[in-house]
Write a protein that holds these residues in place. Structure first.
Motif, PDB file in Angstrom:
ATOM      1  N   GLY A 267       0.817  -1.284   0.027  1.00 19.90           N
ATOM      2  CA  GLY A 267       0.042  -0.095   0.113  1.00 19.90           C
ATOM      3  C   GLY A 267       0.744   1.357  -0.002  1.00 19.90           C
ATOM      4  N   THR A 268       0.437   2.329   0.219  1.00 23.05           N
ATOM      5  CA  THR A 268       0.992   3.535   0.348  1.00 23.05           C
ATOM      6  C   THR A 268       0.918   4.316   1.762  1.00 23.05           C
ATOM      7  OG1 THR A 268      -0.894   4.824  -0.484  1.00 23.05           O
ATOM      8  CG2 THR A 268       1.190   4.103  -2.015  1.00 23.05           C
ATOM      9  N   ALA A 269       1.841   5.180   2.122  1.00 24.80           N
ATOM     10  CA  ALA A 269       1.695   5.921   3.467  1.00 24.80           C
ATOM     11  C   ALA A 269       1.990   7.253   3.205  1.00 24.80           C
ATOM     12  CB  ALA A 269       2.524   5.125   4.407  1.00 24.80           C
ATOM     13  N   ARG A 270       1.382   8.349   4.075  1.00 27.57           N
ATOM     14  CA  ARG A 270       1.764   9.664   3.930  1.00 27.57           C
ATOM     15  C   ARG A 270       2.558   9.915   5.145  1.00 27.57           C
ATOM     16  NH1 ARG A 270      -1.915  13.224   4.513  1.00 27.57           N
ATOM     17  NH2 ARG A 270      -3.381  12.036   5.371  1.00 27.57           N
ATOM     18  N   ILE A 271       3.715  10.530   5.154  1.00 26.28           N
ATOM     19  CA  ILE A 271       4.595  11.044   6.193  1.00 26.28           C
ATOM     20  C   ILE A 271       4.955  12.596   5.800  1.00 26.28           C
ATOM     21  CG2 ILE A 271       5.675   8.947   6.677  1.00 26.28           C
ATOM     22  CD1 ILE A 271       8.117   9.698   5.203  1.00 26.28           C
ATOM     23  N   ARG A 272       5.147  13.318   7.093  1.00 26.24           N
ATOM     24  CA  ARG A 272       5.824  14.584   7.013  1.00 26.24           C
ATOM     25  C   ARG A 272       7.349  14.320   7.408  1.00 26.24           C
ATOM     26  NH1 ARG A 272       3.535  18.214  11.657  1.00 26.24           N
ATOM     27  NH2 ARG A 272       5.104  19.918  10.404  1.00 26.24           N
ATOM     28  N   LEU A 273       8.175  15.115   6.452  1.00 23.26           N
ATOM     29  CA  LEU A 273       9.540  14.602   6.699  1.00 23.26           C
ATOM     30  C   LEU A 273      10.190  16.254   6.411  1.00 23.26           C
ATOM     31  CD1 LEU A 273      12.057  13.078   6.247  1.00 23.26           C
ATOM     32  CD2 LEU A 273      11.872  13.022   3.951  1.00 23.26           C
ATOM     33  N   ARG A 274      11.200  16.441   7.663  1.00 23.40           N
ATOM     34  CA  ARG A 274      11.537  17.797   7.603  1.00 23.40           C
ATOM     35  C   ARG A 274      12.671  18.157   6.444  1.00 23.40           C
ATOM     36  NH1 ARG A 274      12.249  20.114  12.587  1.00 23.40           N
ATOM     37  NH2 ARG A 274      12.472  18.103  13.550  1.00 23.40           N
ATOM     38  N   SER A 275      12.471  19.336   5.988  1.00 21.78           N
ATOM     39  CA  SER A 275      13.268  19.610   4.759  1.00 21.78           C
ATOM     40  C   SER A 275      14.661  19.396   4.608  1.00 21.78           C
ATOM     41  CB  SER A 275      13.062  21.189   4.215  1.00 21.78           C
ATOM     42  OG  SER A 275      11.470  21.426   4.000  1.00 21.78           O
ATOM     43  N   GLY A 276      15.358  19.095   3.732  1.00 24.65           N
ATOM     44  CA  GLY A 276      16.851  18.599   3.743  1.00 24.65           C
ATOM     45  C   GLY A 276      17.250  17.302   4.534  1.00 24.65           C
ATOM     46  N   HIS A 277      16.335  16.510   4.822  1.00 17.24           N
ATOM     47  CA  HIS A 277      16.523  15.205   5.576  1.00 17.24           C
ATOM     48  C   HIS A 277      15.759  14.106   4.885  1.00 17.24           C
ATOM     49  CE1 HIS A 277      17.372  18.523   8.681  1.00 17.24           C
ATOM     50  NE2 HIS A 277      17.907  17.669   9.165  1.00 17.24           N
ATOM     51  N   GLY A 278      16.219  12.977   5.088  1.00 21.22           N
ATOM     52  CA  GLY A 278      15.598  11.743   4.811  1.00 21.22           C
ATOM     53  C   GLY A 278      15.709  11.588   3.349  1.00 21.22           C
ATOM     54  N   TYR A 279      16.967  11.562   2.839  1.00 19.86           N
ATOM     55  CA  TYR A 279      17.156  11.361   1.364  1.00 19.86           C
ATOM     56  C   TYR A 279      16.790  10.110   0.700  1.00 19.86           C
ATOM     57  CZ  TYR A 279      18.973  16.221   1.113  1.00 19.86           C
ATOM     58  OH  TYR A 279      19.202  17.416   1.488  1.00 19.86           O
ATOM     59  N   SER A 289       5.243  17.080  -1.717  1.00 19.47           N
ATOM     60  CA  SER A 289       4.316  18.519  -1.661  1.00 19.47           C
ATOM     61  C   SER A 289       5.228  19.132  -0.518  1.00 19.47           C
ATOM     62  CB  SER A 289       2.978  18.078  -1.411  1.00 19.47           C
ATOM     63  OG  SER A 289       2.333  17.412  -2.643  1.00 19.47           O
ATOM     64  N   PRO A 290       5.499  20.418  -0.807  1.00 20.74           N
ATOM     65  CA  PRO A 290       6.000  21.211   0.232  1.00 20.74           C
ATOM     66  C   PRO A 290       4.856  21.693   1.116  1.00 20.74           C
ATOM     67  CG  PRO A 290       6.078  22.404  -1.778  1.00 20.74           C
ATOM     68  CD  PRO A 290       5.781  21.086  -2.033  1.00 20.74           C
ATOM     69  N   LEU A 291       5.033  21.744   2.542  1.00 19.66           N
ATOM     70  CA  LEU A 291       4.119  22.041   3.326  1.00 19.66           C
ATOM     71  C   LEU A 291       4.414  23.474   4.207  1.00 19.66           C
ATOM     72  CD1 LEU A 291       3.580  18.863   5.639  1.00 19.66           C
ATOM     73  CD2 LEU A 291       2.088  19.847   3.485  1.00 19.66           C
TER      74      LEU A 291
END
Length: 339
Positions: A267-279, A289-291
């Motif tokens: 399936g798929t998941a939605r996450i929030r990821l800090r900008s510039g991290h988690g490449y 999508s930018p928040l």
């Protein structure tokens, strides 16, 4: 003049290959000139140092035993199969059967030889570096064509494949998989504060996303399981006894590791990821999508093991959906916080 080690090893190999029955250490000691010389020299030295306190036979025996064990290990490292046989009266003998030490003709073509050379380079920085290099030398000595190695002509700094192995559990588990021996080890799950003991019939070691995994049969749970080597604590202890279940084929084992390590998405998941991290997460994202305020929203494939991977990114990741993934990540983080 002392006989060179190479000649000594050759004489020992010829004795073991030429005998029809197991030879004891005493018989080998009396048959090989290098051992006779070493024993005589050790006995003379021991007698002089003892100054009349006794003969040097004890020191002579010790010197021979050490030399013989080293020579035996060296021959085995060179590929000679040496059998240890115990007689009815308990005496130990040694021999190298010709049928066990006869290899079929090497028929590798240039492309296959190049593939083996590349495989040896892959292991250069791993625990198998010595074994890979030694195996390649033996194949070349047996007639493997010396194909041009395109990787040797690359300029300094060119990329080369590497498989790093830092876990102490790798080597004993590799031996256990090869010899089909059950193992016992302590394993700390990602959501557990303390490690628990596991009894496993190891099938194979696989590398996924830079991490090593062991696939095998968990005896206590009576089910197949996959264990990440970095979570094995303490020593891996090898056990005697036969396997209780049939070992699957290699393709099935790879699919098992892929599924348990989170490579197979359901399936798929939605996450929030800090900008510039988690490449690594961004590389797998299906959409981004930018928040604002330094955060992005990502849609990523969701499969078994994703919760354990997300925990590794710590405060840089927040799970938005699905709810069960969010609950699993929170549970793992609480276990880590408890120590």
């Amino acid at each position: 003049m002392a006989i060179a080690k190479a000649e000594r090893l050759m004489n020992l190999a010829l004795c073991l290959l030429g005998t029809r029955r197991p030879l004891t250490k005493r018989e080998l000691r009396e048959s090989i000139e290098a051992y006779i010389e070493a024993s005589a020299a050790s006995a003379t030295s021991g007698s002089a140092s003892a100054a009349g306190a006794g003969s040097g036979s004890g020191g002579s025996d010790d010197a021979f035993n050490r030399m013989f064990e080293r020579d035996k290990d060296d021959l085995r490292e060179l590929g000679l199969v040496i059998e240890t046989v115990e007689s009815v009266d308990g005496e130990i003998g040694y021999l190298a059967r010709r049928d066990s030490n006869r290899l079929p003709p090497i028929t590798l073509d240039a492309e296959e030889a190049a593939a083996l050379g590349l495989a040896a380079k892959v292991w250069q920085q791993a625990r198998l570096a010595g074994a890979a290099s030694g195996a390649l030398q033996k194949l070349r000595a047996a007639g493997m064509p010396l194909a041009e190695d395109p990787y040797d002509t690359q300029p300094v700094g060119a990329l080369e494949p590497r498989i790093p192995v830092h876990e102490a559990a790798f080597e004993p588990l590799m031996v256990a998989c090869r010899d089909r021996r059950p193992v016992l080890f302590d394993y700390r799950k990602a959501n557990a504060a303390q490690p628990g003991q596991r009894q496993v019939e190891p099938w194979a070691l696989e590398c996924w996303r830079g991490h090593w995994y062991l696939a095998g049969w968990d005896r206590e749970r009576a089910a197949e399981r996959v264990f990440r080597l970095s979570r094995i604590t303490g020593k891996v202890r090898l056990r005697a006894g036969a396997y209780t279940v049939e070992v699957p084929d290699h393709v099935t084992v790879r699919e098992t590791v892929e599924r348990w390590s989170g490579e197979t998405a359901t399936g798929t998941a939605r996450i929030r990821l800090r900008s510039g991290h988690g490449y690594p997460l961004r590389a797998r994202a299906l959409g981004t999508s930018p928040l604002g305020d330094g955060w992005d929203e990502l849609e990523i494939p969701y499969g078994h093991g994703l919760d354990a991977w997300l925990v590794e990114f710590g405060p840089d990741v927040v799970v938005l959906a699905p709810d069960e993934l969010r609950a699993d990540v929170v549970e793992r983080l609480r276990a880590v916080a408890k120590g």
